[in-house]
Design an enzyme around this catalytic site. Structure first.
Site, PDB file in Angstrom:
ATOM      1  N   ARG A   1     -10.108   7.272  -7.975  1.00  0.00           N
ATOM      2  CA  ARG A   1     -10.800   6.025  -8.270  1.00  0.00           C
ATOM      3  C   ARG A   1     -10.622   5.075  -7.099  1.00  0.00           C
ATOM      4  O   ARG A   1      -9.569   5.080  -6.456  1.00  0.00           O
ATOM      5  CB  ARG A   1     -10.188   5.335  -9.506  1.00  0.00           C
TER       6      ARG A   1
ATOM      7  N   HIS B   1     -19.556   8.803  -4.902  1.00  0.00           N
ATOM      8  CA  HIS B   1     -18.953   9.139  -6.208  1.00  0.00           C
ATOM      9  C   HIS B   1     -19.705  10.301  -6.879  1.00  0.00           C
ATOM     10  O   HIS B   1     -20.247  10.156  -7.979  1.00  0.00           O
ATOM     11  CB  HIS B   1     -18.930   7.908  -7.134  1.00  0.00           C
TER      12      HIS B   1
ATOM     13  N   GLU C   1     -16.968  -0.286  -5.708  1.00  0.00           N
ATOM     14  CA  GLU C   1     -18.205   0.487  -5.526  1.00  0.00           C
ATOM     15  C   GLU C   1     -19.281   0.031  -6.519  1.00  0.00           C
ATOM     16  O   GLU C   1     -18.940  -0.456  -7.592  1.00  0.00           O
ATOM     17  CB  GLU C   1     -17.921   1.994  -5.682  1.00  0.00           C
TER      18      GLU C   1
HETATM   19  C1  8YV Z   1     -18.239  10.295 -12.991  1.00  0.00           C
HETATM   20  C2  8YV Z   1     -15.720  10.411 -12.693  1.00  0.00           C
HETATM   21  O1  8YV Z   1     -19.296  10.786 -12.247  1.00  0.00           O
HETATM   22  O2  8YV Z   1     -15.401  11.494 -14.745  1.00  0.00           O
HETATM   23  C3  8YV Z   1     -14.998  10.645 -13.961  1.00  0.00           C
HETATM   24  O3  8YV Z   1     -13.982   9.959 -14.190  1.00  0.00           O
HETATM   25  O4  8YV Z   1     -15.253   9.752 -11.842  1.00  0.00           O
HETATM   26  C4  8YV Z   1     -17.043  11.026 -12.455  1.00  0.00           C
HETATM   27  O5  8YV Z   1     -17.056  12.322 -12.938  1.00  0.00           O
HETATM   28  C5  8YV Z   1     -18.216   8.820 -12.883  1.00  0.00           C
HETATM   29  O6  8YV Z   1     -17.229   8.271 -13.656  1.00  0.00           O
HETATM   30  C6  8YV Z   1     -19.527   8.224 -13.279  1.00  0.00           C
HETATM   31  O7  8YV Z   1     -19.423   6.841 -13.296  1.00  0.00           O
END
Ligand code: 8YV
Length: 330
Positions: A238, A285, A267
């Site tokens: 993250r 992402h 982001e």
């Molecule tokens: C997603 C991710 O694409 O699952 C998660 O925590 O970071 C990713 O797989 C993302 O969260 C979409 O906002």
């Protein structure tokens, strides 16, 4: 019939599944700030399907008293205040498991792209600057046989460790608040070390910890200073786990060799200094973005929403609820 909001653009077949149970409000493609405020769009809705955004907090919950379920297709749920949802009686679910291998593939790919300077050299070629062969042209670091450092050893961390140990003959060291069972460590060929040892000894650091107040800037200037000048850093966790300004500075001064980043603080904005350093691979992402995986994530969120609102074969038993106690019988 309950009404639900799918708060992001969605596969048509997943929308069709939801329409078997609910009146479904959809979200068109386009910038989120072109839409009416979320609380307004949620008017009269019993459930919402989200991903890593939008933010679901006490203010939104207070404005949406009819809301009973928030189901995310992401595994990370730092955008959702689960405690506030629980106290408002709102069921929350995430989407663990289905994206593990796809995300690990991408983490490994980013790490390799950074180590072997794939994007930097591609830009050079496209710019028409390739005129001769040189022994040191875009010479980077080896991945095979080197030391992989995994920060955070959950499902995705373990899947990355497995790739490194079994596929690339890497020595795997990791740091996590809790140690793995010895048998799991042995199967992965992974050794627990302190965070400081991890940073000092790894050739390639891959960050896979969830974001929380405790993991904010877990890797900043002090941590980067411990790393080898030949090392790479990859973040598929993250934004906010890494101090992006400090990282850009370390990359610019070549205090570490390269980085691969799929996630960013704030982001979709990206720290401007990161855009000016050549030795970083930047992606928007997309670590979980294979079509089969994104479909599996969306279907798992839909399964949770259908069950949380008392429909379907698993009515009342959403498969990956984070606060199932809100559905427990009184
Ligand atoms: C997603 C991710 O694409 O699952 C998660 O925590 O970071 C990713 O797989 C993302 O969260 C979409 O906002």
């Amino acid at each position: 019939m309950d009404r639900v909001l799918v708060a992001l653009p969605m596969f048509n077949d997943v929308l069709d599944r939801l329409r078997e149970h609910f009146e479904v409000l959809t979200t068109p493609d386009g910038p989120p700030d072109a839409l009416p405020p979320l609380a307004q769009r949620l008017h009269g809705c019993a459930g919402m399907l989200v991903a890593g955004a939008p933010r679901v907090d006490a203010t939104l919950l207070a404005a949406c008293p009819g809301l009973r379920a928030v189901c995310s297709m992401a595994v990370g749920f730092n955008n959702i205040d689960v405690e506030a949802c629980t106290s408002h009686g709102v069921l929350v679910s995430n989407a663990p498991g289905v994206l593990t291998e796809t995300t690990a593939d991408f983490g490994f790919a980013l790490m390799m792209a950074a180590a072997r300077r794939i994007c930097e050299s591609e830009h050079y070629l496209r710019a028409g600057r390739w005129s001769d062969w040189r022994y040191d042209l875009f010479a980077g670091a080896d991945v095979h046989g080197s030391t992989l450092g995994v920060l955070g050893m959950g499902r995705i961390g373990q899947a990355i460790a497995r790739r490194g140990a079994l596929g690339f003959g890497m020595r795997v060291i990791y740091h996590n608040r809790s140690r793995l069972e010895p048998a799991v460590e042995q199967a992965l060929g992974a050794r627990w070390v302190t965070k400081e040892e991890l940073l000092r000894h790894c050739d390639h650091l891959v960050i896979v910890v969830p974001y929380s107040a405790q993991s904010h800037h877990l890797v900043g200037a002090a941590e980067l200073a411990l790393m080898k000048p030949t090392a790479t850093l990859t973040n598929v966790a993250r934004g906010g786990v890494v101090d992006d300004a400090a990282l850009a500075e370390a990359l610019r001064e070549r205090r570490i060799a390269a980085a691969g980043l799929d996630v960013f603080e704030g982001e979709p904005a990206v720290h401007p200094a990161l855009l000016t350093v050549p030795n970083v691979v930047l992606t928007p992402h997309i670590a979980s973005a294979s079509l089969p995986t994104r479909r599996a994530m969306a279907n798992l969120a839909a399964d949770n929403l259908i069950a949380a609102l008392g429909r379907g074969a698993h009515a009342g038993r959403p498969p990956t609820a984070l606060n199932p106690q809100v559905l427990a019988p009184p």
